[in-house]
Write a protein that holds these residues in place. Structure first.
Motif, mmCIF file in Angstrom:
data_model
loop_
_atom_site.group_PDB
_atom_site.id
_atom_site.type_symbol
_atom_site.label_atom_id
_atom_site.label_comp_id
_atom_site.label_asym_id
_atom_site.label_seq_id
_atom_site.Cartn_x
_atom_site.Cartn_y
_atom_site.Cartn_z
ATOM 1 N N VAL A 59 0.853 -1.177 0.000
ATOM 2 C CA VAL A 59 0.000 0.000 0.000
ATOM 3 C C VAL A 59 0.895 1.236 0.000
ATOM 4 O O VAL A 59 1.915 1.273 0.683
ATOM 5 C CB VAL A 59 -0.984 0.010 1.205
ATOM 6 N N GLU A 60 0.512 2.234 -0.787
ATOM 7 C CA GLU A 60 1.269 3.479 -0.816
ATOM 8 C C GLU A 60 0.889 4.327 0.398
ATOM 9 O O GLU A 60 -0.289 4.474 0.728
ATOM 10 C CB GLU A 60 0.998 4.269 -2.091
ATOM 11 N N VAL A 61 1.910 4.867 1.055
ATOM 12 C CA VAL A 61 1.752 5.702 2.240
ATOM 13 C C VAL A 61 2.166 7.121 1.856
ATOM 14 O O VAL A 61 3.260 7.327 1.342
ATOM 15 C CB VAL A 61 2.650 5.194 3.393
ATOM 16 N N THR A 62 1.278 8.088 2.092
ATOM 17 C CA THR A 62 1.587 9.488 1.815
ATOM 18 C C THR A 62 1.501 10.268 3.118
ATOM 19 O O THR A 62 0.463 10.254 3.791
ATOM 20 C CB THR A 62 0.597 10.079 0.786
ATOM 21 N N ALA A 63 2.606 10.914 3.482
ATOM 22 C CA ALA A 63 2.668 11.701 4.716
ATOM 23 C C ALA A 63 2.816 13.176 4.363
ATOM 24 O O ALA A 63 3.738 13.552 3.642
ATOM 25 C CB ALA A 63 3.844 11.238 5.572
ATOM 26 N N ARG A 64 1.905 14.004 4.874
ATOM 27 C CA ARG A 64 1.917 15.448 4.615
ATOM 28 C C ARG A 64 2.587 16.147 5.787
ATOM 29 O O ARG A 64 2.185 15.995 6.940
ATOM 30 C CB ARG A 64 0.484 15.949 4.434
ATOM 31 N N ASN A 65 3.620 16.924 5.488
ATOM 32 C CA ASN A 65 4.370 17.638 6.519
ATOM 33 C C ASN A 65 3.790 19.033 6.712
ATOM 34 O O ASN A 65 3.974 19.909 5.880
ATOM 35 C CB ASN A 65 5.852 17.722 6.136
ATOM 36 N N THR A 66 3.134 19.233 7.838
ATOM 37 C CA THR A 66 2.561 20.542 8.145
ATOM 38 C C THR A 66 3.483 21.378 9.029
ATOM 39 O O THR A 66 3.123 22.483 9.429
ATOM 40 C CB THR A 66 1.195 20.368 8.851
ATOM 41 N N ALA A 67 4.669 20.861 9.314
ATOM 42 C CA ALA A 67 5.636 21.590 10.141
ATOM 43 C C ALA A 67 6.325 22.676 9.311
ATOM 44 O O ALA A 67 6.249 22.693 8.082
ATOM 45 C CB ALA A 67 6.678 20.623 10.704
ATOM 46 N N ALA A 68 7.041 23.558 9.996
ATOM 47 C CA ALA A 68 7.719 24.678 9.346
ATOM 48 C C ALA A 68 9.083 24.306 8.772
ATOM 49 O O ALA A 68 9.736 25.136 8.136
ATOM 50 C CB ALA A 68 7.869 25.825 10.338
ATOM 51 N N SER A 69 9.528 23.070 8.987
ATOM 52 C CA SER A 69 10.814 22.621 8.448
ATOM 53 C C SER A 69 10.696 21.149 8.047
ATOM 54 O O SER A 69 9.712 20.494 8.360
ATOM 55 C CB SER A 69 11.926 22.793 9.501
ATOM 56 N N ALA A 70 11.703 20.663 7.355
ATOM 57 C CA ALA A 70 11.696 19.271 6.895
ATOM 58 C C ALA A 70 11.597 18.319 8.099
ATOM 59 O O ALA A 70 12.231 18.544 9.124
ATOM 60 C CB ALA A 70 12.948 18.965 6.085
ATOM 61 N N ARG A 71 10.809 17.288 7.944
ATOM 62 C CA ARG A 71 10.600 16.297 8.993
ATOM 63 C C ARG A 71 10.503 14.907 8.369
ATOM 64 O O ARG A 71 10.258 14.755 7.186
ATOM 65 C CB ARG A 71 9.310 16.566 9.770
ATOM 66 N N SER A 72 10.653 13.893 9.223
ATOM 67 C CA SER A 72 10.488 12.502 8.808
ATOM 68 C C SER A 72 9.330 11.899 9.595
ATOM 69 O O SER A 72 8.915 12.441 10.622
ATOM 70 C CB SER A 72 11.768 11.709 9.065
ATOM 71 N N PHE A 73 8.831 10.774 9.114
ATOM 72 C CA PHE A 73 7.676 10.114 9.706
ATOM 73 C C PHE A 73 7.957 8.636 9.906
ATOM 74 O O PHE A 73 8.591 8.005 9.057
ATOM 75 C CB PHE A 73 6.455 10.228 8.777
ATOM 76 N N VAL A 74 7.462 8.089 11.007
ATOM 77 C CA VAL A 74 7.428 6.644 11.230
ATOM 78 C C VAL A 74 5.954 6.283 11.263
ATOM 79 O O VAL A 74 5.180 6.871 12.034
ATOM 80 C CB VAL A 74 8.098 6.250 12.563
ATOM 81 N N VAL A 75 5.557 5.345 10.394
ATOM 82 C CA VAL A 75 4.143 4.989 10.263
ATOM 83 C C VAL A 75 3.971 3.486 10.453
ATOM 84 O O VAL A 75 4.634 2.694 9.779
ATOM 85 C CB VAL A 75 3.584 5.414 8.885
ATOM 86 N N GLN A 76 3.088 3.104 11.358
ATOM 87 C CA GLN A 76 2.736 1.700 11.562
ATOM 88 C C GLN A 76 1.456 1.430 10.783
ATOM 89 O O GLN A 76 0.440 2.103 10.980
ATOM 90 C CB GLN A 76 2.517 1.413 13.046
ATOM 91 N N ILE A 77 1.507 0.437 9.887
ATOM 92 C CA ILE A 77 0.367 0.058 9.059
ATOM 93 C C ILE A 77 -0.135 -1.306 9.515
ATOM 94 O O ILE A 77 0.642 -2.253 9.618
ATOM 95 C CB ILE A 77 0.764 -0.047 7.565
ATOM 96 N N ASP A 78 -1.435 -1.421 9.771
ATOM 97 C CA ASP A 78 -2.047 -2.710 10.075
ATOM 98 C C ASP A 78 -2.752 -3.212 8.819
ATOM 99 O O ASP A 78 -3.561 -2.490 8.229
ATOM 100 C CB ASP A 78 -3.079 -2.577 11.199
ATOM 101 N N PHE A 79 -2.425 -4.436 8.419
ATOM 102 C CA PHE A 79 -3.140 -5.103 7.335
ATOM 103 C C PHE A 79 -4.176 -6.016 7.982
ATOM 104 O O PHE A 79 -3.844 -6.816 8.862
ATOM 105 C CB PHE A 79 -2.191 -5.935 6.469
#
Length: 164
Positions: free
Chosen positions: A96-116
């Motif tokens: 599944v494609e995961v899209t994360a939108r960064n609403t912060a004022a600077s570059a950020r990274s994301f850790v996402v847990q996906i349940d199938f």
């Protein structure tokens, strides 16, 4: 409460174990491991434990979520993460494609847990992906892939998402 379906793996346990190392030094020194290091270790450990019994899946998933929340300076951003339509690859694994939108004022990274899950909501697998270095005001993408082949009607949901 979701039930673990027969044949489901215990990647969430691997996630919990790997993420618990996030506060430990990764080089034997006093420097804490980076959250992205923990996510990488979690994904690797999840893949290696795919053949474990499924009876601890639910508690391991809860522990994984708890540990994700403890990422230093992490912000819960589940609402900023969207999933595409789950598909099956040539090996029978769900993706599944995961899209994360960064609403912060600077570059950020994301850790996402996906349940199938299956169509009845039974948990079949849990995976973690990292979406790294998303510029401010933009979106980044990654692909989540199940740790083993999943048959039937597979669905995906964001269990946890942390921006750091």
């Amino acid at each position: 409460m979701r039930r673990a379906a027969g044949g489901a793996a215990v990647p969430a346990l691997a996630l919990a174990l790997a993420l618990s190392l996030a506060g430990c030094a990764d080089d034997g020194g006093d420097r804490p491991a980076e959250p992205s290091d923990a996510a990488d270790r979690a994904a690797s450990a999840a893949a290696s434990l795919a053949s474990e019994a499924s009876d601890v899946l639910a508690s391991a998933t809860a522990e994984a979520g708890h540990l994700i929340e403890e990422i230093t300076e992490g912000v819960d951003v589940r609402g900023d993460v969207r999933l595409g339509t789950p598909r099956t690859d040539g090996a029978g694994r769900a993706t599944v494609e995961v899209t994360a939108r960064n609403t912060a004022a600077s570059a950020r990274s994301f850790v996402v847990q996906i349940d199938f899950t299956d169509r009845d909501g039974n948990l079949r697998d849990t995976v973690v992906v990292t979406v790294s270095g998303v510029p401010a005001g933009q979106s980044g993408r990654a692909t989540a892939r199940s740790t083993h082949a999943l048959s039937g009607d597979v669905r995906a949901e964001v269990a946890r998402a942390v921006r750091y």
